[in-house]
Write a protein that holds these residues in place. Structure first.
Motif, PDB file in Angstrom:
ATOM      1  N   MET A 110       0.843  -1.205   0.000  1.00 48.97           N
ATOM      2  CA  MET A 110       0.000   0.000   0.000  1.00 48.97           C
ATOM      3  C   MET A 110       0.875   1.251   0.000  1.00 48.97           C
ATOM      4  SD  MET A 110      -2.876  -1.115   2.770  1.00 48.97           S
ATOM      5  CE  MET A 110      -1.676  -1.610   3.994  1.00 48.97           C
ATOM      6  N   GLU A 128      -3.080   6.502   6.500  1.00 48.78           N
ATOM      7  CA  GLU A 128      -2.354   5.994   7.677  1.00 48.78           C
ATOM      8  C   GLU A 128      -1.790   7.136   8.520  1.00 48.78           C
ATOM      9  OE1 GLU A 128       0.070   2.337   8.036  1.00 48.78           O
ATOM     10  OE2 GLU A 128      -0.096   2.171   5.872  1.00 48.78           O
ATOM     11  N   TYR A 132      -6.704  -4.820   6.993  1.00 52.20           N
ATOM     12  CA  TYR A 132      -6.769  -4.180   5.670  1.00 52.20           C
ATOM     13  C   TYR A 132      -6.767  -5.267   4.618  1.00 52.20           C
ATOM     14  CZ  TYR A 132      -1.608  -4.572   5.992  1.00 52.20           C
ATOM     15  OH  TYR A 132      -0.322  -5.027   6.150  1.00 52.20           O
ATOM     16  N   ALA A 166      -2.753  -6.822   8.736  1.00 49.92           N
ATOM     17  CA  ALA A 166      -1.621  -7.605   9.225  1.00 49.92           C
ATOM     18  C   ALA A 166      -1.541  -7.390  10.730  1.00 49.92           C
ATOM     19  CB  ALA A 166      -0.332  -7.133   8.577  1.00 49.92           C
ATOM     20  N   ARG A 187       8.868  -5.825  10.119  1.00 50.07           N
ATOM     21  CA  ARG A 187       9.032  -4.414   9.747  1.00 50.07           C
ATOM     22  C   ARG A 187      10.229  -3.842  10.501  1.00 50.07           C
ATOM     23  NH1 ARG A 187       3.843  -5.457  11.499  1.00 50.07           N
ATOM     24  NH2 ARG A 187       2.147  -5.201   9.998  1.00 50.07           N
ATOM     25  N   ARG A 223       6.363   0.682   8.681  1.00 53.44           N
ATOM     26  CA  ARG A 223       5.169   0.249   7.941  1.00 53.44           C
ATOM     27  C   ARG A 223       5.106   0.831   6.543  1.00 53.44           C
ATOM     28  NH1 ARG A 223       0.193  -0.522  11.888  1.00 53.44           N
ATOM     29  NH2 ARG A 223      -0.490  -1.373   9.915  1.00 53.44           N
TER      30      ARG A 223
HETATM   31  N1  GLY Z   1       1.630  -0.665   6.249  1.00 52.02           N
HETATM   32  C1  GLY Z   1       0.967  -1.870   6.559  1.00 52.02           C
HETATM   33  C2  GLY Z   1       1.650  -2.722   7.543  1.00 52.02           C
HETATM   34  O1  GLY Z   1       2.763  -2.436   7.932  1.00 52.02           O
HETATM   35  O2  GLY Z   1       1.079  -3.691   7.979  1.00 52.02           O
END
Ligand code: GLY
Ligand code: FAD
Length: 391
Positions: free
Chosen positions: A60, A66, A268, A281, A324, A350
């Motif tokens: 995304m 966000e 999402y 997630a 992440r 993210r």
């Molecule tokens: N930007 C979506 C995630 O990190 O799950």
């Protein structure tokens, strides 16, 4: 700090020899940019190129929906990168033959209940103050755009500029483009430490003890960036792994259940052109744990099912875990490192797919010209330095 103290830039006589630690979208993108300008680039990865967070992501490009309070500089960086995405995708297609499938249907942030609506409106007030192009739409209008949404619906925020790309194709394309430009990619070759001599980075030491000389070292090892040796603990970037579990379902590509990216409470969903529906997630502080858990997947599937009940008929395609690279303030760390010739490009948390274009352009300029683009100035490692005691 406006310039990186490398010996390059406009006055340098030859193109630099650059070692990049990490072949995710950030390391590969920087390699592409630098090699295309004549630098001698080697990228090292401890595994297969593109197999870290860049493989796990949803793709995304969500600079608007966000956006959270306290992240105004990050929102500006995200918007800058979002604006660069169409040209970046076109350029990458030309350089690699890979179409990253930039889909421009936009994003809906769906409220199922009045409670969701109140929470979303609270966020929206702040996001509108930042001038972001977001708009509340009625339940009827929301359903018109996505007919498979749940029967009970309070409305949605419409985000017309938050798009998506296929992040796996992005990593594959960047690899091809980097190699076509002359970069060498050394997979299954872990870097043990950054070599520092006389206050400057002069190469990397591999896990087998081999030293590889370089004029510039770029640390782009994602969630693993803090594990690379050669620096004192306080010089290492404050990046930690933030675990995310995710899955994909198989839709009929000719009759997909949705076409927009959809955010809903607890989940999402990102529809791909080939019919895959990415459902994500979890956000977990579990270090480098790679387990898929019943609880994690149940939460995602239940939240997705509450939003689009028809998903219950879809076959499961794949389930995975990624990490992440989360920094202490959730923003990336991009700019000169604590030794001459050392550059940090990590901590994208993210948003590393969104932030890839602006990051790789800025790092290439930093290495080749010695200048810091205004967009990345707020994101240097120095922001984490402890305050100096009063004299
Ligand atoms: N930007 C979506 C995630 O990190 O799950
Ligand atoms: P990575 O892709 O992790 O690459 C780092 C590389 O360094 C790895 O390949 C690793 O093997 C290598 N490495 C590690 N140690 C060493 C070593 N010692 N020597 C050599 N190499 C080493 N971002 C978005 O913008 N949009 C999204 O929708 C989105 N969704 C996400 C969903 C999930 C579940 C996750 C986990 C992340 C998501 N992200 C998203 C974030 C995004 O994936 C990351 O910010 C981005 O991929 C970071 O890229 P990177 O190149 O820094 O890291």
């Amino acid at each position: 700090m406006n310039s990186v103290p490398t010996r390059f830039g406009p006055s340098s006589k030859s193109a630099p020899n650059v070692a990049i630690i990490g072949a995710g979208v950030i390391g590969l993108g920087i390699a592409w940019r630098l090699a295309a300008k004549g630098a001698a680039v080697t990228v090292f990865d401890r595994g297969a190129a593109g197999s870290g967070a860049s493989h796990a992501a949803a793709g995304m490009l969500a600079a608007c929906c966000e956006a959270e309070p306290g992240e105004d500089a990050l929102v500006a960086l995200g918007r800058e990168s979002q604006a660069r995405w169409p040209a970046f995708a076109t350029e990458l297609l030309k350089a690699s033959g890979i179409d990253v499938e930039l889909r421009t249907e936009g994003t809906l942030v769906v409220a199922l209940t009045a409670d969701d609506q109140a929470r979303i409106h609270h966020h929206l007030a702040h996001q509108k103050k930042l001038g972001l192009p977001l708009e509340w739409i009625s339940p009827a209008e929301t359903r018109r755009r996505e007919p498979h949404l749940a029967g009970k619906l309070a409305g949605a925020v419409w985000s017309p500029e938050d798009h998506q790309v296929d992040n796996r194709k992005l990593a594959a394309g960047l690899r091809i483009a980097a190699e076509a430009a002359g970069a060498t990619i050394r997979e299954h070759t872990p870097v043990k430490e950054i070599s520092i001599a006389g206050g400057r980075a002069d190469g990397v030491v591999l896990a087998d003890g081999t030293k590889v000389e370089a004029d510039v070292v770029v640390l782009a090892a994602g969630a693993w960036s803090r594990t690379i040796g050669g620096l004192t603990p306080d010089q290492r970037p404050p990046v930690r792994p933030i675990k995310g579990q995710m899955l994909s379902l198989k839709m009929d590509p000719a009759a997909p259940l949705m076409t927009h990216v959809i955010w809903a409470p607890g989940v999402y969903m990102v529809p791909r052109k080939d019919g895959r529906l990415i459902v994500g997630a979890t956000v977990e502080e579990k270090a480098f744990d790679t387990s898929l858990t019943a609880g994690g997947l149940l939460t995602l599937l239940e939240a997705a099912w509450r939003t689009i009940p028809a998903i219950e008929e879809l076959a499961i395609d794949e389930m995975w875990v990624g990490h992440r690279p989360g920094s202490r303030d959730d923003a990336p760390i991009v700019g000169p490192g604590p030794a001459q010739g050392l550059v940090y490009a990590t901590g994208h948390h993210r948003n590393g797919i969104l932030l890839a274009p602006v990051t790789v352009d800025a790092v290439a300029r930093l290495v080749l010209e010695g200048t810091l683009e205004p967009a990345i100035r707020p994101f240097g490692i120095e922001r984490f330095a402890p305050p100096r005691a009063a004299e």
